[in-house]
Write an enzyme that holds these catalytic residues in place. Structure first.
Site, PDB file in Angstrom:
ATOM      1  N   VAL A  69       0.850  -1.191   0.000  1.00 35.18           N
ATOM      2  CA  VAL A  69       0.000   0.000   0.000  1.00 35.18           C
ATOM      3  C   VAL A  69       0.884   1.238   0.000  1.00 35.18           C
ATOM      4  CG1 VAL A  69      -1.646   1.351   1.366  1.00 35.18           C
ATOM      5  CG2 VAL A  69      -1.928  -1.134   1.190  1.00 35.18           C
ATOM      6  N   ALA A 114       4.633   4.199   2.689  1.00 31.96           N
ATOM      7  CA  ALA A 114       4.084   2.951   2.154  1.00 31.96           C
ATOM      8  C   ALA A 114       4.268   1.862   3.202  1.00 31.96           C
ATOM      9  CB  ALA A 114       4.813   2.560   0.868  1.00 31.96           C
ATOM     10  N   LYS A 115       3.662   0.744   3.010  1.00 33.63           N
ATOM     11  CA  LYS A 115       3.916  -0.426   3.859  1.00 33.63           C
ATOM     12  C   LYS A 115       3.492  -1.649   3.072  1.00 33.63           C
ATOM     13  CE  LYS A 115       5.470  -1.019   8.101  1.00 33.63           C
ATOM     14  NZ  LYS A 115       6.445  -0.178   8.806  1.00 33.63           N
ATOM     15  N   GLY A 116       4.034  -2.787   3.464  1.00 37.78           N
ATOM     16  CA  GLY A 116       3.642  -4.018   2.793  1.00 37.78           C
ATOM     17  C   GLY A 116       3.726  -5.177   3.756  1.00 37.78           C
ATOM     18  N   ASP A 155      10.926  -5.081   8.183  1.00 31.87           N
ATOM     19  CA  ASP A 155      10.013  -4.757   9.278  1.00 31.87           C
ATOM     20  C   ASP A 155       9.898  -6.048  10.100  1.00 31.87           C
ATOM     21  OD1 ASP A 155       7.928  -2.389   9.838  1.00 31.87           O
ATOM     22  OD2 ASP A 155       6.888  -4.238  10.256  1.00 31.87           O
TER      23      ASP A 155
END
Ligand code: NAD
Length: 432
Positions: A69, A114-116, A155
């Site tokens: 995202v 963003a992050k995933g 992460d």
């Protein structure tokens, strides 16, 4: 069969997303932000959901849900980690992407957020299966990634090896070596010196800056640290070794150690280095064994929650005796607790500023990769100090000027920077 995905709209009751949106909304209100700009910021720019098939070691086909995202690219390429965890879902990834936008803006680095993540328990996969999963995921989300578009990082449950596979996969698609595609890589593949210590070092810098603003030098200041992992370990040791603070308590999931005269960190580090799982448990040196709950309410000058979220709550905020809280962890203070701490005049350096040292050095890694010119550790530390101390100064000035607490000030600074970028780029101008 693929694991079903919890797809919902942005207006869900998912707690992390709801809390993040509530924080956005109160900041929009304080800044009297244009409603249209606010509505852009309340939503994510790009979302990709994929079903990732891999062949398991025993020949079965397994499938996993993966997400990437991008919340905002208004201030630059979007930036954010990739986590592997069974609880990963689209709403969590959305909230974390929003917070990354604010974190990058809070310390004024030219990135959006963003992050995933992949909904997977990595402990159930072999190393070969993890590599296949990572490479397949990288290939599937490659169309929206890029060193000038969206840059992943490690992460929860991902690490420099994961980033090395990611970088290799994208480089092979592009046909040339592209280290700038990810950060948090091994130094041999374009990673930065000083990345491991960066978040803890940033926490230490924020602590010292705040102590000085309150009229006291760090020498002898008493510090209690919850969580003796990557962030807590470096924060405690840097505060003690470089600034002369007295670390009176540290804890982890296995134990909490306390000595009001100051802990012998060298002995503790020696113990941790040789203990299975790198835990405090079994330390027999000069310290009292207390609980994690007791550590939080100790008589101390500084409290650094650096373990997990939701540790300072409505239940214990009234008993906190520290004058300063520096949030090493993400989200260690609940909304309810924050109001209590504010009423009690306790100064809190919020997570999006306090633990931004990691993303700042990730930014340095990206800069070095783009230039193919690498800095030594002294240069990384010097630049990190400059960025952290300037960001703290700006937040402090905003808090004084608008007569608000530091958390509100940091959110106001960050949201205003993103809003200004949207406005100046003209996303919403007529005739487009
Ligand atoms: P880590 O896994 O290295 O360390 C976490 C520490 O907390 C360990 O010592 C663990 O034993 C302890 N812990 C776990 N549960 C606990 C509990 N219930 N009570 C007391 N201690 C407990 O993780 P880390 O990388 O140091 O991250 C810590 C926090 O900082 C997380 O919230 C993370 O999201 C945040 N953070 C980390 C970075 C980074 O660069 N590592 C950057 C930004 C934010």
């Amino acid at each position: 069969m693929a694991t079903p995905t919890k797809e919902t709209s942005l207006e869900t009751t998912n707690s992390m997303l709801a809390t993040t949106l509530a924080l956005f909304d109160s900041t929009f209100e304080r800044l009297q932000l244009d409603e249209g700009i606010a509505s852009i910021m309340r939503q994510t720019e790009v979302e990709m959901t994929v079903t990732i098939p891999i062949i398991a070691d025993d020949g079965r086909i397994l499938t996993f849900k993966g997400y990437r995202v991008q919340h905002s690219s208004a201030r630059g390429p979007s930036k954010g980690g990739i986590r592997y965890h069974p609880d990963v879902d689209i709403d969590e990834v959305r909230a974390l992407a929003m917070l990354m936008t604010l974190k990058c803006a809070a310390v004024n680095i030219p990135f959006g957020g963003a992050k995933g993540g992949i909904c997977v328990n990595p402990a159930e996969l072999s190393m070969h299966e993890l590599e296949r999963l990572t490479r397949r995921f990288a290939k599937m989300i490659a169309p929206i990634l890029g060193g000038k578009r969206d840059i992943p990082a490690p992460d929860m449950n991902t690490n420099e090896q994961t980033m090395a596979w990611f970088m290799d996969e994208i480089s092979s698609i592009q046909g040339y070596y592209s280290p700038e595609i990810t950060t948090g890589k091994p130094v041999i593949l374009g990673g930065s010196e000083g990345r491991t210590e960066a978040t803890g070092r940033g926490v230490a810098i924020a602590t010292v800056e705040l102590l000085r603003k309150l009229g006291r030098e760090p020498q002898g200041a008493r510090v209690a640290v919850q969580g003796y992992g990557n962030v807590g370990y470096y924060a405690a040791n840097i505060l003690a070794d470089e600034y002369g603070c007295k670390v009176i308590a540290v804890s982890d999931v296995s134990d909490a150690l306390y000595n009001p005269k100051g802990l012998d960190l060298a002995a503790i580090n020696q113990h941790v280095a040789h203990s299975p799982g790198r835990l405090l448990k079994g330390f027999t040196g000069n310290a009292e064994h207390i609980t994690n709950a007791e550590l939080l309410t100790l008589d101390t000058d500084v409290l650094i929650p650096a373990a997990i979220e939701n540790q300072i709550t409505g239940k214990n905020a009234g008993q906190i005796r520290a004058q300063i809280i520096v949030e090493g962890a993400n989200g260690p203070t609940t909304y309810e607790a924050d109001l209590i701490l504010r009423d009690r005049g306790i100064h809190v350096v919020p997570d999006i500023l306090a633990n931004a040292g990691g993303v700042i050095v990730s930014y340095f890694e990206w800069v070095q990769d783009l230039q193919f010119y690498f800095w030594d550790i002294d240069e990384v530390r010097r630049q990190l100090y400059k960025k952290m101390s300037r960001s703290f100064e700006e937040a402090w000035a905003m808090a004084q000027e608008r007569k608000v607490d530091l958390r509100s000030a940091v959110y106001m600074l960050a949201v205003q920077r993103v809003a200004d970028a949207i406005q100046k780029r003209g996303y919403v101008s007529s005739g487009r």
